[in-house]
Design a protein around this motif. Sequence first.
Motif, PDB file in Angstrom:
ATOM      1  N   LEU A  23       0.790  -1.235   0.000  1.00 12.06           N
ATOM      2  CA  LEU A  23       0.000   0.000   0.000  1.00 12.06           C
ATOM      3  C   LEU A  23       0.823   1.287   0.000  1.00 12.06           C
ATOM      4  O   LEU A  23       0.442   2.233  -0.700  1.00 12.06           O
ATOM      5  N   PRO A  24       1.936   1.407   0.736  1.00 13.30           N
ATOM      6  CA  PRO A  24       2.700   2.659   0.631  1.00 13.30           C
ATOM      7  C   PRO A  24       3.186   2.942  -0.795  1.00 13.30           C
ATOM      8  O   PRO A  24       3.088   4.077  -1.276  1.00 13.30           O
ATOM      9  N   ALA A  25       3.670   1.924  -1.492  1.00 17.77           N
ATOM     10  CA  ALA A  25       4.122   2.117  -2.872  1.00 17.77           C
ATOM     11  C   ALA A  25       2.952   2.448  -3.785  1.00 17.77           C
ATOM     12  O   ALA A  25       3.048   3.334  -4.644  1.00 17.77           O
ATOM     13  N   VAL A  26       1.828   1.744  -3.603  1.00 16.57           N
ATOM     14  CA  VAL A  26       0.634   2.005  -4.412  1.00 16.57           C
ATOM     15  C   VAL A  26       0.152   3.440  -4.180  1.00 16.57           C
ATOM     16  O   VAL A  26      -0.167   4.157  -5.136  1.00 16.57           O
TER      17      VAL A  26
ATOM     18  N   GLY B 153      -6.469   1.566   1.180  1.00 16.19           N
ATOM     19  CA  GLY B 153      -6.493   0.538   2.226  1.00 16.19           C
ATOM     20  C   GLY B 153      -7.840  -0.157   2.294  1.00 16.19           C
ATOM     21  O   GLY B 153      -7.907  -1.384   2.455  1.00 16.19           O
ATOM     22  N   PHE B 154      -8.928   0.605   2.167  1.00 15.69           N
ATOM     23  CA  PHE B 154     -10.270   0.013   2.131  1.00 15.69           C
ATOM     24  C   PHE B 154     -10.379  -0.964   0.964  1.00 15.69           C
ATOM     25  O   PHE B 154     -10.871  -2.080   1.115  1.00 15.69           O
ATOM     26  N   ARG B 155      -9.925  -0.543  -0.217  1.00 19.66           N
ATOM     27  CA  ARG B 155     -10.014  -1.407  -1.396  1.00 19.66           C
ATOM     28  C   ARG B 155      -9.181  -2.675  -1.204  1.00 19.66           C
ATOM     29  O   ARG B 155      -9.594  -3.747  -1.620  1.00 19.66           O
ATOM     30  N   GLN B 156      -8.026  -2.552  -0.570  1.00 22.94           N
ATOM     31  CA  GLN B 156      -7.190  -3.730  -0.329  1.00 22.94           C
ATOM     32  C   GLN B 156      -7.865  -4.678   0.663  1.00 22.94           C
ATOM     33  O   GLN B 156      -7.903  -5.878   0.440  1.00 22.94           O
ATOM     34  N   ARG B 157      -8.431  -4.133   1.729  1.00 24.70           N
ATOM     35  CA  ARG B 157      -9.074  -4.972   2.756  1.00 24.70           C
ATOM     36  C   ARG B 157     -10.366  -5.606   2.257  1.00 24.70           C
ATOM     37  O   ARG B 157     -10.607  -6.780   2.461  1.00 24.70           O
ATOM     38  N   GLU B 158     -11.213  -4.807   1.632  1.00 24.62           N
ATOM     39  CA  GLU B 158     -12.555  -5.257   1.264  1.00 24.62           C
ATOM     40  C   GLU B 158     -12.640  -5.892  -0.121  1.00 24.62           C
ATOM     41  O   GLU B 158     -13.528  -6.709  -0.369  1.00 24.62           O
TER      42      GLU B 158
ATOM     43  N   PRO C 198      -4.698   7.323   0.815  1.00 22.71           N
ATOM     44  CA  PRO C 198      -4.167   6.054   1.332  1.00 22.71           C
ATOM     45  C   PRO C 198      -5.239   5.255   2.081  1.00 22.71           C
ATOM     46  O   PRO C 198      -5.253   4.019   2.002  1.00 22.71           O
ATOM     47  N   GLU C 199      -6.155   5.938   2.744  1.00 20.81           N
ATOM     48  CA  GLU C 199      -7.242   5.258   3.460  1.00 20.81           C
ATOM     49  C   GLU C 199      -8.181   4.544   2.485  1.00 20.81           C
ATOM     50  O   GLU C 199      -8.605   3.411   2.730  1.00 20.81           O
TER      51      GLU C 199
END
Length: 180
Positions: A24-27, A47-52, A43-44
């Motif tokens: 996520l930091p690089a993305v 992060g939501f898209r990565q988690r969900e 970034p939030e």
Amino acid sequence: MANEPYTAFSSEDLFFRPVAQEDLPAVAAIEQAGFPVDEAASPETLGFRQREAGHCFLVALKGDEVIGYACGTLTKGSQLSHETMYRHDPTGGCLCVHSLCVAKEQQRRGLGPRIMRTYINYVRSALPQVDSIKLICKQDLIRFYERSGFHLLGPSEVVHGKDQWYEMQLLTSRQESKSS
């Protein structure tokens, strides 16, 4: 499936896999550099898209470095709207593409089309419930997406930043066979 590697190309230079939290930091850095401030996902949000919806989010790696990505969420909606684009419904049959982005130093090397082709192939094989892939883009990117198989539907009702957006769609093989 979310953590299994996926490659659509046999080339040794790129590797594709679903996003991991440590990506996520690089993305986020690629997203911030690739979009105007009023359009970049926070970034939030990433992060939501990565988690969900991590199974709808692929990164492209060169060695261990994230050099690009494509991400989306699923919806049951048939037209993109603010609501359909900012929620994730795991039972949805439409994939809303939010971002396709390549790191600035890797641009103009044909990576954008490779990432999009891989993403489309991944969606077709890993997400069998998806009938269509939709996105919004600015006028200058319509031709790029048409070359990837998308069709222009017209101006989008989604307001995101100051410019007009256009909605595009690609029907999956499953949807195309239903229409025949």
